[in-house]
Design a protein around this motif. Structure first.
Motif, PDB file in Angstrom:
ATOM      1  N   HIS A  92      -4.088  14.056   0.216  1.00 30.10           N
ATOM      2  CA  HIS A  92      -3.421  12.790  -0.087  1.00 30.10           C
ATOM      3  C   HIS A  92      -4.448  11.783  -0.569  1.00 30.10           C
ATOM      4  CE1 HIS A  92      -4.846  12.465   4.003  1.00 30.10           C
ATOM      5  NE2 HIS A  92      -4.564  11.179   4.066  1.00 30.10           N
ATOM      6  N   SER A  93      -3.950  10.767  -1.247  1.00 32.21           N
ATOM      7  CA  SER A  93      -4.810   9.678  -1.702  1.00 32.21           C
ATOM      8  C   SER A  93      -4.108   8.375  -1.382  1.00 32.21           C
ATOM      9  CB  SER A  93      -5.059   9.783  -3.208  1.00 32.21           C
ATOM     10  OG  SER A  93      -3.876   9.517  -3.925  1.00 32.21           O
ATOM     11  N   ASN A  94      -4.930   7.327  -1.196  1.00 32.17           N
ATOM     12  CA  ASN A  94      -4.305   6.018  -1.029  1.00 32.17           C
ATOM     13  C   ASN A  94      -4.334   5.274  -2.357  1.00 32.17           C
ATOM     14  OD1 ASN A  94      -7.314   5.612   0.228  1.00 32.17           O
ATOM     15  ND2 ASN A  94      -6.658   3.766  -0.881  1.00 32.17           N
ATOM     16  N   VAL A  95      -3.246   4.622  -2.654  1.00 35.96           N
ATOM     17  CA  VAL A  95      -3.116   3.801  -3.858  1.00 35.96           C
ATOM     18  C   VAL A  95      -2.412   2.515  -3.443  1.00 35.96           C
ATOM     19  CG1 VAL A  95      -3.065   5.788  -5.426  1.00 35.96           C
ATOM     20  CG2 VAL A  95      -0.914   4.869  -4.519  1.00 35.96           C
ATOM     21  N   THR A  96      -2.246   1.606  -4.393  1.00 40.69           N
ATOM     22  CA  THR A  96      -1.464   0.411  -4.091  1.00 40.69           C
ATOM     23  C   THR A  96      -0.166   0.456  -4.887  1.00 40.69           C
ATOM     24  OG1 THR A  96      -2.421  -0.888  -5.884  1.00 40.69           O
ATOM     25  CG2 THR A  96      -3.570  -0.947  -3.750  1.00 40.69           C
ATOM     26  N   TYR A 130       0.832  -1.210   0.000  1.00 40.12           N
ATOM     27  CA  TYR A 130       0.000   0.000   0.000  1.00 40.12           C
ATOM     28  C   TYR A 130       0.863   1.255   0.000  1.00 40.12           C
ATOM     29  CZ  TYR A 130      -3.374  -3.452   1.586  1.00 40.12           C
ATOM     30  OH  TYR A 130      -4.154  -4.568   1.685  1.00 40.12           O
ATOM     31  N   ALA A 131       0.263   2.354  -0.489  1.00 39.76           N
ATOM     32  CA  ALA A 131       0.988   3.622  -0.479  1.00 39.76           C
ATOM     33  C   ALA A 131       0.022   4.777  -0.278  1.00 39.76           C
ATOM     34  CB  ALA A 131       1.754   3.814  -1.781  1.00 39.76           C
ATOM     35  N   LEU A 132       0.550   5.852   0.290  1.00 39.77           N
ATOM     36  CA  LEU A 132      -0.154   7.130   0.313  1.00 39.77           C
ATOM     37  C   LEU A 132       0.638   8.093  -0.550  1.00 39.77           C
ATOM     38  CD1 LEU A 132      -1.068   7.482   4.104  1.00 39.77           C
ATOM     39  CD2 LEU A 132      -2.628   6.917   2.220  1.00 39.77           C
ATOM     40  N   ALA A 133      -0.074   8.878  -1.357  1.00 36.46           N
ATOM     41  CA  ALA A 133       0.556   9.893  -2.206  1.00 36.46           C
ATOM     42  C   ALA A 133       0.127  11.248  -1.665  1.00 36.46           C
ATOM     43  CB  ALA A 133       0.106   9.719  -3.651  1.00 36.46           C
ATOM     44  N   TYR A 134       1.105  12.079  -1.305  1.00 35.63           N
ATOM     45  CA  TYR A 134       0.824  13.352  -0.641  1.00 35.63           C
ATOM     46  C   TYR A 134       1.115  14.547  -1.542  1.00 35.63           C
ATOM     47  CZ  TYR A 134       0.517  11.182   3.977  1.00 35.63           C
ATOM     48  OH  TYR A 134       0.137  10.439   5.061  1.00 35.63           O
ATOM     49  N   ALA A 135       0.189  15.495  -1.515  1.00 39.14           N
ATOM     50  CA  ALA A 135       0.455  16.811  -2.084  1.00 39.14           C
ATOM     51  C   ALA A 135       0.985  17.700  -0.974  1.00 39.14           C
ATOM     52  CB  ALA A 135      -0.841  17.406  -2.617  1.00 39.14           C
ATOM     53  N   SER A 136       1.585  18.821  -1.355  1.00 39.26           N
ATOM     54  CA  SER A 136       1.845  19.815  -0.325  1.00 39.26           C
ATOM     55  C   SER A 136       0.486  20.262   0.207  1.00 39.26           C
ATOM     56  CB  SER A 136       2.637  20.993  -0.894  1.00 39.26           C
ATOM     57  OG  SER A 136       2.052  21.449  -2.074  1.00 39.26           O
ATOM     58  N   TYR A 137       0.419  20.739   1.436  1.00 39.30           N
ATOM     59  CA  TYR A 137      -0.822  21.135   2.117  1.00 39.30           C
ATOM     60  C   TYR A 137      -1.658  19.950   2.567  1.00 39.30           C
ATOM     61  CZ  TYR A 137      -0.349  25.965   0.400  1.00 39.30           C
ATOM     62  OH  TYR A 137       0.070  27.228   0.120  1.00 39.30           O
ATOM     63  N   LYS A 184      -7.409  10.282  -7.223  1.00 44.23           N
ATOM     64  CA  LYS A 184      -6.296   9.431  -6.792  1.00 44.23           C
ATOM     65  C   LYS A 184      -4.929  10.041  -7.105  1.00 44.23           C
ATOM     66  CE  LYS A 184      -8.238   5.709  -5.047  1.00 44.23           C
ATOM     67  NZ  LYS A 184      -7.893   5.265  -3.682  1.00 44.23           N
ATOM     68  N   GLY A 185      -4.919  11.085  -7.951  1.00 48.06           N
ATOM     69  CA  GLY A 185      -3.645  11.668  -8.393  1.00 48.06           C
ATOM     70  C   GLY A 185      -3.427  13.058  -7.848  1.00 48.06           C
ATOM     71  N   PRO A 186      -2.707  13.176  -6.717  1.00 46.66           N
ATOM     72  CA  PRO A 186      -2.457  14.515  -6.179  1.00 46.66           C
ATOM     73  C   PRO A 186      -1.653  15.391  -7.143  1.00 46.66           C
ATOM     74  CG  PRO A 186      -1.985  12.855  -4.509  1.00 46.66           C
ATOM     75  CD  PRO A 186      -2.202  12.127  -5.817  1.00 46.66           C
ATOM     76  N   TRP A 239       0.744  18.784  -7.214  1.00 48.69           N
ATOM     77  CA  TRP A 239       1.784  19.259  -6.271  1.00 48.69           C
ATOM     78  C   TRP A 239       2.266  18.107  -5.389  1.00 48.69           C
ATOM     79  CZ3 TRP A 239      -3.268  21.594  -5.706  1.00 48.69           C
ATOM     80  CH2 TRP A 239      -3.498  22.549  -6.685  1.00 48.69           C
ATOM     81  N   LEU A 240       2.531  17.004  -6.069  1.00 49.73           N
ATOM     82  CA  LEU A 240       2.976  15.803  -5.348  1.00 49.73           C
ATOM     83  C   LEU A 240       4.310  16.053  -4.644  1.00 49.73           C
ATOM     84  CD1 LEU A 240       2.309  12.657  -5.077  1.00 49.73           C
ATOM     85  CD2 LEU A 240       4.079  12.357  -6.818  1.00 49.73           C
ATOM     86  N   VAL A 241       4.385  15.676  -3.379  1.00 48.51           N
ATOM     87  CA  VAL A 241       5.647  15.832  -2.645  1.00 48.51           C
ATOM     88  C   VAL A 241       6.126  14.547  -1.974  1.00 48.51           C
ATOM     89  CG1 VAL A 241       5.523  18.328  -2.271  1.00 48.51           C
ATOM     90  CG2 VAL A 241       4.434  16.759  -0.627  1.00 48.51           C
ATOM     91  N   ALA A 242       5.270  13.545  -1.837  1.00 43.33           N
ATOM     92  CA  ALA A 242       5.732  12.342  -1.139  1.00 43.33           C
ATOM     93  C   ALA A 242       4.950  11.104  -1.548  1.00 43.33           C
ATOM     94  CB  ALA A 242       5.628  12.532   0.384  1.00 43.33           C
ATOM     95  N   LEU A 243       5.668   9.993  -1.574  1.00 45.65           N
ATOM     96  CA  LEU A 243       5.064   8.658  -1.644  1.00 45.65           C
ATOM     97  C   LEU A 243       5.507   7.923  -0.392  1.00 45.65           C
ATOM     98  CD1 LEU A 243       5.724   7.570  -5.358  1.00 45.65           C
ATOM     99  CD2 LEU A 243       3.546   8.313  -4.352  1.00 45.65           C
ATOM    100  N   GLU A 244       4.540   7.353   0.297  1.00 46.76           N
ATOM    101  CA  GLU A 244       4.829   6.696   1.579  1.00 46.76           C
ATOM    102  C   GLU A 244       4.269   5.278   1.515  1.00 46.76           C
ATOM    103  OE1 GLU A 244       4.134   9.150   5.423  1.00 46.76           O
ATOM    104  OE2 GLU A 244       2.436   7.772   5.241  1.00 46.76           O
ATOM    105  N   PHE A 245       5.145   4.297   1.681  1.00 44.60           N
ATOM    106  CA  PHE A 245       4.714   2.899   1.579  1.00 44.60           C
ATOM    107  C   PHE A 245       4.255   2.369   2.933  1.00 44.60           C
ATOM    108  CE2 PHE A 245       8.105   3.194  -1.779  1.00 44.60           C
ATOM    109  CZ  PHE A 245       7.216   3.237  -2.840  1.00 44.60           C
ATOM    110  N   HIS A 246       3.253   1.471   2.877  1.00 48.14           N
ATOM    111  CA  HIS A 246       2.682   0.934   4.118  1.00 48.14           C
ATOM    112  C   HIS A 246       2.428  -0.563   4.012  1.00 48.14           C
ATOM    113  CE1 HIS A 246       2.023   4.698   6.231  1.00 48.14           C
ATOM    114  NE2 HIS A 246       1.754   5.223   5.060  1.00 48.14           N
ATOM    115  N   HIS A 247       2.558  -1.221   5.148  1.00 43.07           N
ATOM    116  CA  HIS A 247       2.226  -2.651   5.229  1.00 43.07           C
ATOM    117  C   HIS A 247       0.720  -2.864   5.265  1.00 43.07           C
ATOM    118  CE1 HIS A 247       6.414  -3.703   5.979  1.00 43.07           C
ATOM    119  NE2 HIS A 247       6.464  -2.689   6.812  1.00 43.07           N
ATOM    120  N   GLU A 248       0.007  -1.921   5.885  1.00 42.78           N
ATOM    121  CA  GLU A 248      -1.442  -2.040   6.082  1.00 42.78           C
ATOM    122  C   GLU A 248      -2.146  -0.974   5.252  1.00 42.78           C
ATOM    123  OE1 GLU A 248      -2.592  -4.395   7.934  1.00 42.78           O
ATOM    124  OE2 GLU A 248      -0.660  -5.034   8.765  1.00 42.78           O
ATOM    125  N   PRO A 249      -3.400  -1.246   4.867  1.00 36.48           N
ATOM    126  CA  PRO A 249      -4.144  -0.230   4.115  1.00 36.48           C
ATOM    127  C   PRO A 249      -4.413   1.023   4.938  1.00 36.48           C
ATOM    128  CG  PRO A 249      -5.554  -2.102   4.673  1.00 36.48           C
ATOM    129  CD  PRO A 249      -4.169  -2.489   5.053  1.00 36.48           C
TER     130      PRO A 249
END
Ligand code: MTE
Ligand code: MO
Length: 209
Positions: free
Chosen positions: A126-130, A116-123, A169-171, A173-183
């Motif tokens: 964010h959206s969750n994606v896989t 799993y991943a979260l995609a973050y914009a500035s401010y 699903k597509g931020p 001003w994307l600034v970060a991708l954060e991977f996760h073990h859990e949704p």
């Protein structure tokens, strides 16, 4: 289906029903123009200090911070795709160019146990994606739209483009991708929208999950 608490984009577009050579996902209609659509203000970005952060459950356990120059060293790719907003408006044939998410993830992979991943914009938007979404052939870190660098209101300098999912699903001003073990759920996914958001399965709302 257009209502204020949806990831829609208000009114003001002209509809069109002619000349589109490929099929639209269920429940979508073509518009010829779209006003930019987002929450909050267009951020001011300084490319000198801008970074794309890749964090969370990375394969090597480290947090990676790419400068604009480092991002520019990755292979570039481009394609034409339709943009499907969950408000049912589709903008046909947008030409996107940038860095394939797959090329980024090859260099900075997630841990194998982190799908799993979260995609973050500035401010904070964010959206969750896989990770699978990010490995899709057209998953893109877009720098250009229709032959021009992204306009500020369309996400300059970088936005995530996932043509198989709804636009939220597509931020921009994307600034970060954060991977996760859990949704985890993102901004709209916490507000009644679907965890996955596949346009061809018409996954608009959380109650469909
Ligand atoms: N940072 C950020 N990105 C965002 C949004 C937002 O509110 N904030 N809205 C999303 C939605 S719902 C859509 S449809 C598209 C709209 O992109 P456009 O303004 O370039 O047409 O941006 C997406 N990315
Ligand atoms: Mo949207």
């Amino acid at each position: 289906m257009d209502h204020d608490d949806s990831p829609g984009d208000g009114s003001g577009e002209r509809s069109s029903d002619s000349g589109h050579p490929h099929p639209l996902p269920p429940g979508q209609r073509l518009v010829e123009a779209r006003r930019p659509n987002h929450y909050g203000r267009v951020p001011r970005v300084d490319l000198q200090t801008w970074r794309l952060t890749i964090s969370g459950a990375t394969a090597d356990g480290a947090e990676h911070r790419l400068s604009w120059g480092e991002l520019g060293e990755l292979p570039r790719t481009e394609f034409v795709a339709d943009h499907h907003c969950a408000s049912r408006r589709t903008l046909a044939d947008v030409h996107w160019a940038g860095v394939g998410c797959r090329d980024l993830l090859e260099r900075f992979p997630p841990a194998q146990t982190a799908p799993y991943a979260l995609a973050y914009a500035s401010y904070g938007y964010h959206s969750n994606v896989t990770v699978d979404d990010l490995l899709a052939p057209q998953a893109l870190l877009a720098t250009h739209m229709n032959g021009q660098p992204l306009a500020p209101e369309h996400g300059w300098p970088l936005r995530l483009i996932l043509p198989h999912l709804y636009g939220w699903k597509g931020p921009k001003w994307l600034v970060a991708l954060e991977f996760h073990h859990e949704p985890r759920r993102g901004f709209w996914e916490q507000r009644g929208h679907h965890f996955t958001g596949d346009v061809w399965r018409e996954e608009r709302f959380a109650h469909q999950e």
